[in-house]
Scaffold this active site. Structure first.
Site, PDB file in Angstrom:
ATOM      1  CD  GLU B 253    -111.151 -36.924 -33.899  1.00 35.98           C
ATOM      2  OE1 GLU B 253    -112.420 -36.399 -34.137  1.00 35.98           O
ATOM      3  OE2 GLU B 253    -110.566 -36.218 -33.509  1.00 35.98           O
ATOM      4  CG  HIS B 291    -110.828 -32.717 -32.458  1.00 37.08           C
ATOM      5  ND1 HIS B 291    -111.627 -33.991 -32.549  1.00 37.08           N
ATOM      6  CD2 HIS B 291    -111.661 -31.924 -31.665  1.00 37.08           C
ATOM      7  CE1 HIS B 291    -112.932 -33.862 -31.946  1.00 37.08           C
ATOM      8  NE2 HIS B 291    -112.780 -32.591 -31.433  1.00 37.08           N
TER       9      HIS B 291
END
Lengths: 449, 339
Positions: B253, B291
């Protein structure tokens, strides 16, 4: 050397002088953010105001120019006199101060919300303007920001500017001190064009910054004479604050040396502007920092979500998303885009969301009037599909889904979740079940097209 | 031999009496993991709902049960301490599920673990020889699927009928989505290793592979925090050296440069087919996407830079997260029409 015989002060060649440089417009990324840490660390980070950062520095023993905060323009003239009382006049025989709006958003200078003033009257004028107009900068959006507090700081003369910051380098898994002898306004540019002007010194993960490291950096930066120990003291103090307060970034920019004077023949090393961000995950052990949180600086919907333990970011599109897990939430946005849709938000309900939190998530999504369709994508691990399903049903009872709703459930307790939705089908007239991620994205994109 | 954990790995749970610890202890037991006990300071001498013994300290638990692995569910403020306690007790595999651990704690913990590993192996031994392996924090854990017994949900919601007698799940992932190479559902005869920074996106990838008849050797969720244990590169190295892993699916990511480092490693050292996906292609710069580590800033950590690095290394990159399984199949040279 008498003041009048000094060479033309740096301050007159290069605006602004003090109380903090006027930063170029653009994102509020600091020097360390943008250039030096490669790659950089970012954690959910609480921001504070400049005056609070100054207080923290000052308490840690870092010398800063005199300053006061005010919240009405009537206080400005008095504040000007207070902060300039002990200030030596500059080369032009003037005593200067800087009036600065206390908002987190960048682009203050360009918006006219950082002003160099020469008299109490000018201070008063500047304060009146800032407190009675909304600040509109590239970062505030067209509606602008209300300014309720100002910092009035002494405008000290600057001989030379430096940059100092500590942040965490995720590649080396170390905190690192970053310093440059070319601090100030054009700092990002300097870093790109002149990277050798940058000094990096890793902090020992258990010992922190050692005095020998700070000395090494001070000499590399070109501090001389009595400046060296002053700079070392400041670096050690900055490292102490960084570690004690769980900072994600602790930055002094600029760190300055004042011109030589009778009291300070080698000049004085001062911190003019500072920026601290703190690790949200560590706030539980910093009661003092919790008190500095300013909710008026946050997006109301994002704050609302945060209170329920949801991670929400408002975006420009028209497809509301409710997903569990940050990676899947990003991937869901990506899939929507690939199917020609545009996501209205990023929303990660996390793993431990209650029915109430899920219902609140739907309230937040549906409150956004741009939303023309909703995509729920859940792959339950920690998250129980039944909880999501019940949250959907609750939201349907309470608010009602008038827009198309596409639901894709998989993972932990998925059968129970599907059952709950089937049983409530009367309340969910716009519901479409999707068999997988691609199917879900296609259906919702088609529904809003 | 699968990677890091197998059917004989004995596991304890730190924080076994907490809400999540209890739920996922049950989930792992129901999957078939050899969970042999737990730790909650002050509750030593009692047992949990599943009849597992509870100990006051990790040392006691390790000595009494012979466990070599732990999964940590303690609250974030205590997670760093829990990791160090596990290492001190000699547990080789430490899997920290806890989300929200302060970064400064992880900087200290990781430095301490690195020092212990260095002391144990000497400077010149290959890093896979580590005495202690940390997974996470803020991760779903690790699973080596076993053949399905035909019973059990693998999720911990039903009665305890082990989903498998020859697998090991340490963490919070739904067990039933995984496929062992001997299961009839594995129509391709291939098993892949999966590594990911995200929890649920890993499940998505696993599910897609399973649907296409591709089994999994081991799946590792390395977690979304900026300072953590295993990296993508560490996992690629493990999978490359594992004869039971026929291909690797790497899911990254935005943020950081872990994926770029891993791509370079693939280019220079990996002989197996590798497929990948990067989440966050539409994430706006400067925004932290859930995150802690997922942010694009100053042009760093963008999805496009990562994808370019992966493609340059010969990795088959899926543009859509809905096609991660298909990308893996392509990389393996499988006829998609047949699956």
């Amino acid at each position: 050397m008498p003041v009048a015989e000094r060479p033309v002060p740096v301050a007159e060649r290069r605006m602004p002088v003090a109380g903090g440089p006027v930063r170029p417009s653009g994102p509020p990324l600091s020097y360390a953010d943008r250039v030096l840490v490669h790659p950089r660390t970012e954690t959910p980070a609480m921001k504070i105001h400049e005056y609070q950062a100054r207080d923290i520095l000052s308490q840690a023993g870092v010398p800063v120019p005199a300053a006061v905060t005010i919240d009405s323009f009537e206080q400005a003239a008095g504040a000007f006199k207070d902060v300039t009382r002990d200030l030596a006049p500059n080369g032009a025989g003037q005593k200067l101060a800087v009036v600065k709006a206390q908002v987190h958003a960048g682009g203050r200078g360009k918006a006219g919300f950082v002003k160099l003033v020469k008299t109490p009257e000018e201070a008063s004028e500047a304060a009146r303007f800032m407190l009675s107009n909304r600040m509109v900068s590239v970062q505030t959006g067209p509606q602008g920001l209300e300014v309720t507090r100002l910092l009035v700081a002494a405008g000290v003369d600057i001989e030379k500017e430096y940059y100092l910051a500590i942040t965490t380098d995720r590649k080396t898994r170390r905190h690192v001190l970053i310093a440059s002898s070319e601090g100030g306004v054009e700092i990002e540019k300097v870093a790109e064009e002149n990277p050798q002007a940058i000094v990096r010194e890793p902090l020992h993960p258990l010992l922190g910054l050692q005095p020998f490291q700070a000395r090494k950096v001070a000499f590399e930066l070109g501090f001389t004479g009595k400046q060296v120990n002053q700079a070392v003291k400041i670096m050690l103090a900055l490292a102490r604050v960084f570690l004690e307060k769980d900072c994600t970034i602790a930055e002094i920019n600029p760190l300055i040396v004042t011109p030589a004077s009778d009291d300070h023949p080698d000049g004085q090393v001062l911190a003019i502007d500072a920026k601290f961000n703190f690790d949200d995950n560590a706030l539980f052990r910093h009661k003092d920092l919790q008190g500095m949180f300013d909710p008026t600086e946050e997006n109301p919907s994002e704050l609302r979500a945060q209170r329920m333990g949801l991670s929400y970011i408002a975006l420009d599109g028209n497809i509301g998303c409710l997903v569990n897990g940050a990676g899947l939430a990003m991937a869901t946005m990506d899939t929507i885009a690939l199917e020609g849709g545009t996501p209205a938000n990023f929303l990660d309900v996390g793993g431990s969301a209650s029915e109430e939190a899920v219902t609140e998530a739907f309230r937040i999504i549906l409150d956004d009037k741009a939303v023309k369709g909703v995509l729920v994508n859940i792959f339950g691990g920690i998250m129980d599909c039944a909880v999501i399903a019940q949250g959907i049903v609750n939201a349907a009872s309470e608010i009602g889904f008038t827009v198309p709703l596409v639901v894709r459930l998989e993972g932990t307790n998925v059968q129970a979740g599907r059952k709950i939705l089937e049983n409530a089908s009367a309340k969910l007239p716009t519901l479409q079940a999707a068999k997988d991620l691609g199917d879900a994205a296609r259906k919702v994109a088609a529904a809003v097209a | 031999m699968p990677v890091l954990v197998n059917a004989s790995t004995k596991v304890i749970c730190q924080g076994i009496t907490g809400a999540f610890g209890a739920v996922h202890t049950r989930g792992c037991l129901h999957y078939g993991t050899k969970l042999v006990g737990g730790v909650t300071p002050g509750k030593g001498g009692t047992s949990d709902d599943n009849g597992l013994p509870i100990f006051d300290t990790v040392k006691q638990a390790a000595d009494a049960t012979g466990a070599t692995a732990t999964m940590i569910f303690v609250p974030p403020a205590f997670a760093g301490d829990a990791i160090l306690e596990a290492a001190d007790a000699g547990l080789r595999l430490i899997c920290c599920i806890t989300e929200g651990v302060p970064v400064h704690d992880m900087v200290r913990v990781r430095a301490a673990l690195d020092a212990m590993n260095l002391a144990a192996r000497g400077a010149d031994v290959h890093p896979t020889q580590n005495l202690f392996t940390l997974i996470g924090p803020n991760c779903p854990g690790i699973i080596t699927p076993g053949p399905h017994t035909g019973k059990g949900t693998g999720g911990g919601t039903g009665p305890k009928d082990p989903f498998t007698n020859a697998g090991c799940k340490i963490g919070i992932m739904p067990g039933y989505i995984h496929t062992h190479i001997s299961d009839p559902a594995c129509t391709t005869g291939k098993a892949v290793g999966i590594v990911s920074r995200s929890g649920t996106l890993t499940y998505e990838a696993v599910w897609q592979c399973s649907q296409l008849g591709i089994a999994q050797s081991t799946c590792i969720g390395i977690g979304g925090d900026p300072v953590r244990g295993l990296s993508h590169l560490d996992c690629l190295r493990l999978f490359e050296n594992d004869p039971d892993t026929h291909g690797i699916l790497m899911i990254g990511e935005i943020g950081g440069s872990d994926e770029e480092d891993a791509a370079r490693y693939v280019r220079d050292h990996v002989t197996k087919p590798v497929a990948g996906f990067i989440a966050g292609q539409t994430a706006p710069p400067g925004k932290r996407m859930g995150h802690a580590g997922a942010i694009i800033s100053g042009g760093e950590g963008t999805a496009s830079a990562k994808i370019a690095a992966m493609e340059a290394a010969g990795i088959t990159v899926s543009k859509s997260p809905a096609d991660m399984g298909k990308a893996m199949a392509r990389a393996l040279g499988l006829e998609l029409a047949a699956v």
